[in-house]
Design an enzyme around this catalytic site. Structure first.
Site, mmCIF file in Angstrom:
data_model
loop_
_atom_site.group_PDB
_atom_site.id
_atom_site.type_symbol
_atom_site.label_atom_id
_atom_site.label_comp_id
_atom_site.label_asym_id
_atom_site.label_seq_id
_atom_site.Cartn_x
_atom_site.Cartn_y
_atom_site.Cartn_z
ATOM 1 C CE LYS A 112 94.612 -18.294 77.724
ATOM 2 N NZ LYS A 112 93.187 -18.142 77.825
ATOM 3 C CE LYS A 194 95.716 -16.170 84.367
ATOM 4 N NZ LYS A 194 94.921 -15.452 83.401
ATOM 5 C CE LYS A 197 87.010 -19.827 83.425
ATOM 6 N NZ LYS A 197 86.269 -19.205 82.337
#
Ligand code: AMP
Ligand code: TRP
Length: 325
Positions: A112, A194, A197
């Protein structure tokens, strides 16, 4: 006394099939045998800037998804993290026993902070301490999550041990639990990564809120591997294997049965059938979702907060006392 599970999802917009099958779907079974607490972890969502109006809407919508999926708010505690201030308080105490080096190892933090270079805030860094607080506050035994969260649950266990070493046996050591089949659904546009969102393209995922036509469109667009027949081979044909896993999850059919069903047929036939099965699967959840009012959610969350608070306050009395406060 039955064992306790705790889990949560961030209210950051859509819930995709990865979230559903990686998390909620397993909770539906576990709620039958465990004393269960399910949280809408809104404080965690703030590590990325959230539009206040949207955040509020997302909290209600996620609560509706919990209920529409079949979580029972009477038997279990369903609550919003920010309603129980003890999470933040315990989070601070845990910050103070967690080595920076442990936090620096976290894969999600590394990913992130790479993704949001302009907003690497300290909340993003200490997020696993808050997550540990969520878990340890309720004497949780088992934490059912998708694979990407296992590392955080292991760290929660390490932090609990560290705290117990310093102050005595205060926390239960939690264990992570994944469902091997659905712990890591991959993106429809990229079977290496993966389903997420925060993917750049919405063709990466199928959201529970997608309408039938959008689901058909996205599945049609999903990347496939070379080859033509329907064969489950995650190593050589990861894209097809991911779609077959979704087919398995929405129909209950095992891979050999699916292979037999599509013998002599190709990707096109398989994809159209998959799309119809996914549409059929999400439709009842969407119907139920639309039938729940915000007012009902207000009352479910108020009840959940009250019950969670009772447990949290008791635990924090013990924690403050051993610390010497
Ligand atoms: P989040 O949306 O990050 O709060 O994640 C909610 C839950 O969904 C966590 O238990 C995650 O581990 C799980 N999850 C997220 N993405 C996936 C995925 N692609 N496959 C399986 N589980 C997932
Ligand atoms: N960090 C989790 C995620 O991103 C959400 C979460 C927060 C959680 N607190 C938790 C999951 C406690 C399980 C238990 O998915």
């Amino acid at each position: 006394m039955s064992k306790r599970i705790f889990s949560g999802i961030q209210p950051t917009g859509i819930i995709h099939l990865g979230n559903y099958f990686g998390a909620i779907y397993n909770w539906l079974e576990l709620q039958k045998e465990y004393d269960s607490i399910f949280s809408i972890v809104d404080l965690h969502a703030l590590t990325v800037h959230q539009d206040p109006k949207k955040l509020n809407r997302n909290i209600y919508d996620l609560a509706k998804i919990y209920i529409a999926s079949g979580l029972d708010p009477k038997k279990n505690i369903v609550f919003r993290q920010s309603d129980v201030k003890e999470h933040v308080e315990l989070g601070w105490f845990l910050n103070c026993v967690t080595p920076i080096a442990e936090l620096e190892r976290m894969t999600q933090y590394k990913d992130k902070s790479e993704q949001h270079k302009q907003n690497v805030n300290s909340g993003l860094f200490t997020y696993p301490c808050l997550m540990a607080a969520d878990i340890l506050l309720y004497d949780t035994n088992v934490v059912p999550v998708g694979e990407d969260q296992l590392q955080h649950v292991e760290l929660a266990r390490t932090i609990a041990k560290k705290f117990n070493n310093l102050y005595g046996d205060v926390f239960i050591l939690p264990e992570g639990k994944i469902n091997k089949v659905s712990a890591r659904l991959k993106g429809l546009d990229n079977p290496e990564k993966k389903m997420s969102k925060s993917a750049t393209s919405e063709n990466n995922y199928i959201a529970l809120s997608d309408d039938s036509d959008l689901i058909r469109k996205k599945i049609k667009k999903a990347v496939t591997d070379s080859g033509t027949d329907i064969k489950f081979d995650p190593n050589k044909r990861p894209a097809l294997a991911n779609l077959m896993t979704i087919y398995h999850l929405v129909t209950g059919k095992e891979a050999p049965e699916i292979e037999k069903e599509f013998k002599g047929k190709g990707y096109g036939d398989f994809k159209s059938e998959l799309a119809e099965r996914v549409v059929e699967f999400v439709e009842p959840i969407q119907k139920k979702f639309n039938s729940i009012s915000d007012k009902e959610i207000d009352s479910i969350l108020a009840d959940g907060a009250q019950r969670a608070k009772k447990l949290a306050e008791k635990k924090m009395e013990q924690v403050r006392k051993v610390i010497g406060l």
